[in-house]
Motif scaffolding. Structure first.
Motif: not given
Length: 461
Positions: A230-235
């Motif tokens: 999953p591409e989530e969270g801080p940059a």
């Protein structure tokens, strides 16, 4: 030094932050306690100066006999007052606290009379019963430990009275004001505990994406078609997840193209080999026909082995629990049907999650090698908490130590007993190691002490 450091990134971050926080807390506490002790010292000296100034004003209004009478009333455990005709020489000290107390005392008395102040250990004593003049007391200079047993510092004051006489004051500074401030230390401890708890949470929150990425990379070697991250969270975390997903997609594309190429190669090679075999049957010379058939069979075996190696552990084969003992018994039965002895020892405590056909091909290659070069095979199974281990041993000639790693290279054959004359094209061990690593394990070889070779397959639980 490296052995003392934690192995994980989160452990090292926590250790670094805790050491920094503890050092900062200790330094802050030391500065705070020092300032507190100095403030208490100043307050104690101020109270003593105010009391001394009041006693001086009282003594100014009394004659010599009345002064001697009132002295026992003003003496206490912290203050000793004596009368003297003149102060001793060189009482003044260059201490800043002493100078500050002298200025303060002169302001409180108010008429600018001579005042001398010094800070030192208690040093002036008066022996009981000794008197000087009518109503007066004669000073004696000596140790004061009996008078001020709990004082480590005292300040001495010599002030001239209104009639020209001198009064000496010695005020001991007790140790109690400098005791540990337990409430303050408790507050610092609570603050430190709160910061440590927040640090642990922050480090865990920051390092969790790295742990997820490491787990995904480990699973990628076993299952190329695993779900993307999953591409989530801080940059930075999103960028790392996106790069990992892109790499996984490219690998999947590469493997899919390789499978398509292998299917085409398999078809294109088998067709002309089949035609050659049919045409070889038309050759009238039996000797030549036999040579053609032998060469075609070898070519077909090499083609099948090469395709099997390139295919390796097929990523599209689903992972499912495998009864290891049943798998080994089926391989044992197959080998015994061809007249070869295979002995199986040990058992697995539970089914092992694997790709069944790939695992069977790996173990079959190892058992076939043992039978081919040693006449018989002995398989030992050992199951533990962290790993499942297979040891396939033979009684053959073994392999030179310099050749042990090279036999895993594709198409490499050791000269002598392990040559093409015994069969094979040098791909069995390469395929077996490829399958072992696809399952997250490893395959190694070692020579037995009594002769022969052992193939050790280790799979993680």
């Amino acid at each position: 030094m490296k052995r003392l450091l934690p192995a994980t990134l989160s452990g090292r971050l926590i250790l670094t932050l805790l050491i920094g926080l503890l050092a900062a807390q200790l330094l802050g506490a030391a500065i705070l306690l020092r300032d507190r002790a100095s403030a208490l010292y100043e307050v104690s000296g101020l109270n003593a100066v105010q009391r001394i100034a009041g006693i001086v004003r009282v003594l100014d209004r009394l004659d010599a006999s009345a002064r001697a009478t009132i002295l026992p009333a003003v003496n206490s455990a912290h203050l000793r007052v004596m009368l003297a005709p003149q102060p001793p020489a060189a009482v003044e000290s260059g201490d800043l606290h002493a100078a500050h107390l002298r200025e303060l005392l002169q302001r409180l008395i108010g008429d600018g009379r001579p005042v001398q102040v010094a800070l030192a250990e208690p040093s002036v004593a008066m022996e009981a019963g000794e008197r000087h003049g009518p109503g007066g007391m004669r000073p004696r200079f000596g140790p004061m430990a009996d008078y001020f047993p709990r004082h480590r510092m005292a300040f001495q004051v010599y002030a001239q009275l209104a009639d020209g006489a001198w009064a000496s004051f010695e005020h001991g500074l007790a140790d109690e004001p400098f005791a540990w401030p337990w409430r303050l230390l408790l507050m610092l401890a609570v603050l430190l505990a709160s910061v440590i708890a927040l640090t642990l949470l922050a480090v865990r929150w920051l390092t969790r994406p790295l742990a997820v990425l490491a787990t995904a990379a480990d699973e990628l070697g076993r299952d190329m078609r695993r779900p993307p991250l999953p591409e989530e969270g801080p940059a930075e975390v999103r960028r790392a997840a996106a790069a990992f997903n892109t790499m996984q997609a490219r690998l999947q594309t590469h493997l899919r193209e390789r499978e398509q190429m292998l299917a085409a190669v398999s078809h294109d090679l088998r067709t002309p080999i089949t035609r050659l075999r049919l045409r070889a049957e038309l050759i009238e010379d039996e000797t030549l026909r036999a040579k053609f058939a032998r060469d075609l069979a070898e070519m077909e075996a090499m083609t099948a082995a090469a395709l099997d190696f390139l295919r390796g552990a097929r990523a599209d084969e689903p992972v499912q629990p495998v009864d290891v003992l049943a798998l080994l018994e089926s391989l044992q039965a197959d080998m015994e049907e061809t007249g070869h002895a295979v002995q199986v020892q040990g058992r697995a405590a539970a089914p092992y999650p694997a790709r069944p056909l790939a695992l069977k091909r790996c173990l079959a290659n190892l058992i076939e090698n043992a039978v081919k070069y040693g006449g018989r095979a002995e398989v030992r199974v050992k199951d533990s908490v962290g790993q499942l281990r297979f040891v396939v041993a033979d009684n053959g000639p073994g392999i030179a130590e310099a050749e042990i790693e090279r036999v895993f290279e594709p198409f490499y054959r050791v000269e002598g007993s392990r040559s093409r004359a015994t069969g094979g094209v040098g791909l069995g061990l390469s395929v077996a190691r490829d399958i072992a690593r696809a399952h997250g394990g490893e395959l190694t070889l070692r020579n037995r002490a009594g002769g022969g070779l052992e193939a050790i397959l280790t799979l993680p639980r």
